[in-house]
Design a protein around this motif. Structure first.
Motif, short mmCIF file in Angstrom:
data_model
loop_
_atom_site.label_atom_id
_atom_site.label_comp_id
_atom_site.label_asym_id
_atom_site.label_seq_id
_atom_site.Cartn_x
_atom_site.Cartn_y
_atom_site.Cartn_z
N UNK A 1 4.33 -20.99 13.87
CA UNK A 1 3.04 -21.02 13.57
C UNK A 1 2.15 -20.59 14.50
N UNK A 2 2.12 -20.95 15.82
CA UNK A 2 1.11 -20.74 16.84
C UNK A 2 1.19 -19.30 17.20
N UNK A 3 2.20 -18.38 16.88
CA UNK A 3 1.99 -17.20 17.28
C UNK A 3 1.79 -16.21 16.14
N UNK A 4 1.63 -16.69 14.85
CA UNK A 4 1.50 -15.75 13.50
C UNK A 4 0.30 -14.87 13.86
N UNK A 5 0.04 -13.63 13.87
CA UNK A 5 -0.78 -12.99 14.03
C UNK A 5 -1.57 -12.43 12.91
N UNK A 6 -0.46 -12.12 11.81
CA UNK A 6 -0.77 -11.43 10.57
C UNK A 6 0.48 -11.71 9.66
N UNK A 7 0.13 -11.72 8.33
CA UNK A 7 1.09 -11.98 7.40
C UNK A 7 1.58 -10.63 6.51
N UNK A 8 2.41 -10.46 5.96
CA UNK A 8 2.84 -9.35 5.30
C UNK A 8 3.25 -10.09 3.73
N UNK A 9 2.94 -9.04 2.69
CA UNK A 9 3.18 -9.74 1.50
C UNK A 9 3.62 -8.66 0.58
N UNK A 10 5.07 -8.62 0.55
CA UNK A 10 5.74 -7.75 -0.30
C UNK A 10 6.72 -8.70 -1.18
N UNK A 11 7.55 -8.39 -2.03
CA UNK A 11 8.12 -9.13 -2.70
C UNK A 11 9.47 -8.89 -3.03
N UNK A 12 10.77 -9.61 -3.54
CA UNK A 12 11.86 -9.17 -3.83
C UNK A 12 12.45 -9.37 -5.33
N UNK A 13 12.82 -8.62 -6.04
CA UNK A 13 13.65 -8.96 -7.24
C UNK A 13 14.77 -9.96 -6.78
N UNK A 14 15.36 -10.37 -7.95
CA UNK A 14 16.30 -11.40 -7.95
C UNK A 14 17.62 -11.00 -7.34
#
Length: 278
Positions: free
Chosen positions: A208-221
């Motif tokens: 948590x303290x070092x998260x500078x950016x989040x990515x958002x992709x997904x996966x199928x089952x």
């Protein structure tokens, strides 16, 4: 949390056309790639006017530059390939100020000589970890010189293959220049809902303290990648965990087609709203 997208999602070329496309699709920020200027992603040189065209386009469109992609194989089995990547990283770092960003995203690498996103059994060896440490120390020295930060991402195919491995690297390197890019779809391939939630919770708790950016992709089952909202990732859960940890930086979607960009943006805005109500 700022909704953002990979600039390379859009097929047009030139900083202003690309960032206009980003804005038109409903995004406030972008992770830039030099390929958007018709250059290699990691060029041997960058003309000052080319770099400044990015920050000028950012001003004209209101789209901020969250980061620039600087991925090369940091543990490639050929030392000469690693040296070339490090030299190009310095070129990119020297142009960050002109492009209006302070963050370069990296690839911690694989022993696979052909594909930096493919797992190799030797990734788990002490020698691979040692090579990563050496390479990362050199990259951090560049970051210090140009007053920038470097983002690494837990990625199943790379030597930093998990949140625990990322935590280990952060602790061993102990540099404020090193940040985390967290993508929930890179924490698992095939897993049930409970395990997906556990992996997300663990990653946020550890990093948590070092998260500078989040990515958002997904996966199928079946484990194949998908655009956000088309797979099994619980994005309201992911976003709410980030928010609870105090993260309010960019959420950057990728792994989608240009035509999907407005719809994915709408989905992520809905997930942001839903997480805020949780």
């Amino acid at each position: 949390m700022q909704l953002a997208i990979f600039a390379k999602t859009f097929t047009t070329t030139g900083a202003l056309p690309v960032l206009r496309a980003v804005a038109d699709a409903g995004y406030a920020a972008a992770q830039f790639n030099l390929a958007c200027l018709g250059l290699p992603s990691m060029p041997d040189s960058i003309e000052p006017d080319a770099a400044r065209s990015v920050v000028e386009a950012s001003r004209q469109t209101g789209v901020s530059i969250a980061a620039v992609s600087g991925t090369y194989n940091m543990i490639h089995p050929d030392r000469r390939v690693r040296d070339q990547g490090l030299a190009r990283l310095e070129v990119l770092a020297a142009s960050c100020a002109d492009m209006g960003t302070r963050l370069i995203t990296l690839c911690t690498g694989t022993r696979d000589a052909e594909d930096q996103w493919r797992w190799h059994a030797d990734n788990a060896t002490d020698a691979a970890w040692s090579d990563l440490r050496v390479e990362m120390e050199a990259a951090i020295a560049i970051a210090e010189r140009f007053d920038i930060e470097l983002g690494i991402e837990p990625e199943l195919a790379n030597v930093v293959s998990s949140a625990r491995a990322a935590r280990r690297l952060l602790d061993e390197v102990n540099s404020k220049r090193l940040r985390i890019v967290l993508d929930p779809a890179n924490l698992f391939e095939v897993a049930d809902s409970a395990e997906r939630h556990r992996l997300i919770d663990e990653a946020v708790d550890l990093l948590a303290a070092e998260i500078g950016m989040a990515h958002a992709k997904d996966r199928h089952a079946d484990g194949s990648f998908a655009a956000a909202g088309q797979g099994v990732v619980d994005f309201p859960h992911f976003i709410s965990r980030l928010q609870a940890a105090g993260f309010d930086g960019p959420l950057i979607t990728h792994g989608l087609m240009e035509a999907e960009a407005p719809g994915v943006g709408a989905f992520l805005r809905s997930a942001l709203e839903e997480s805020g109500r949780a």
